[in-house]
Design a protein around this motif. Structure first.
Motif: not given
Length: 281
Positions: A168-174, A184-189
């Motif tokens: 349901t989401s992707i949490a990324l790091v640099a 950064a974080l992208v979450k599905k509705s």
């Protein structure tokens, strides 16, 4: 609400010997009833909650410059060793680590270790964009979420990992030389009628690496990962204080505005319009 009244009383009397029996008598519950009532609200046994709040407040007093021994005694710890152990368990670092971290944050300074890493950076492709892992907690606390405690960051990371496992989401790091310099974080509705949309959150880059394209790299990879999750659109929210230029640079389009939608609760309590951007993937 009664729960607010009880929690406010606890907060105002953390240096006193608060017990479940005392609270139950004060608020006319049986100890058993009050235990389960407060457990449902706080998510933990009430005495564990009180202990946690004592340690959080103790951390704030240590950050303000008070001696650890004096703070420990005032919050009911009989020995400095016992306080040290409880602090490490609850806050996630030692009192001295917390104090040093707080000093850097107050002075808005970047640690010397991270500055040396930046000086050694020659090309942007040395920065690795990857999914967040539990081993990132310490570096995220030091470099990104510095206003939280290490334990709060750990809980945040664990939640992100659980949501990634659920798809349901992707949490990324640099990362650069094992140092986290951005996230950064992208979450599905979650709504069935908007399951083809996701939202972009927590785009944060360490001050030493801002305006270098790190945030852009994170967001572009978020878009790729969102598409792989089955999303067709990504939404982003920001205030009209110049940060909207970042969304525009990512090719996002404004699709809404809430006048005065953001009120900062600190400082001068500034008010901003909230802007809504979207991008078709």
């Amino acid at each position: 609400m009664l729960s607010n009244e009880i929690l406010e009383y606890i907060e105002e009397n953390l240096k006193e010997n608060i017990t479940l029996v005392e609270l139950s008598g004060r608020y006319h519950y049986s100890p058993r009833q009050l235990y389960y009532y407060l457990h449902e609200i706080t998510g933990m046994p009430i005495m564990a909650y009180i202990r946690q709040r004592r340690l959080v407040n103790a951390a704030q007093e240590i950050a303000a410059g008070r001696k650890m021994y004096d703070v420990a005694m005032e919050y009911g710890f009989e020995t400095q060793a016992g306080f040290y152990k409880a602090f490490l368990q609850c806050i996630g670092c030692t009192p001295s680590e917390f104090l040093n971290h707080h000093k850097l944050r107050q002075l808005n300074q970047v640690g010397t270790k991270l500055l040396s890493v930046k000086e050694g950076l020659e090309e942007m492709n040395e920065i690795n964009i990857r999914r967040m892992t539990l081993s990132d907690v310490k570096s995220l606390w030091e470099n990104i979420f510095s206003g939280n405690t290490p334990e709060e960051v750990r809980e945040r990371v664990q939640k992100n990992i659980a949501e990634m496992d659920a798809g349901t989401s992707i949490a990324l790091v640099a990362s650069l030389d094992d140092n986290i310099i951005g996230t950064a974080l992208v979450k599905k509705s979650p709504h069935i009628l908007s399951s083809n949309r996701c939202e972009l959150f927590d785009v944060v880059v360490n001050p030493a690496f801002q305006r270098m394209g790190v945030g852009t790299k994170l967001c572009l990879e978020c878009f790729v990962q969102a598409k792989q999750m089955g999303c067709d659109y990504v939404l982003s929210y920001c205030r009209n204080n110049g940060t909207e230029h970042f969304d525009q640079a990512l090719g996002m389009q404004e699709c809404g505005r809430i006048p005065g939608g953001i009120l900062e609760p600190w400082g001068d309590k500034k008010v901003f319009d909230e802007l809504i951007y979207y991008k078709q993937l």
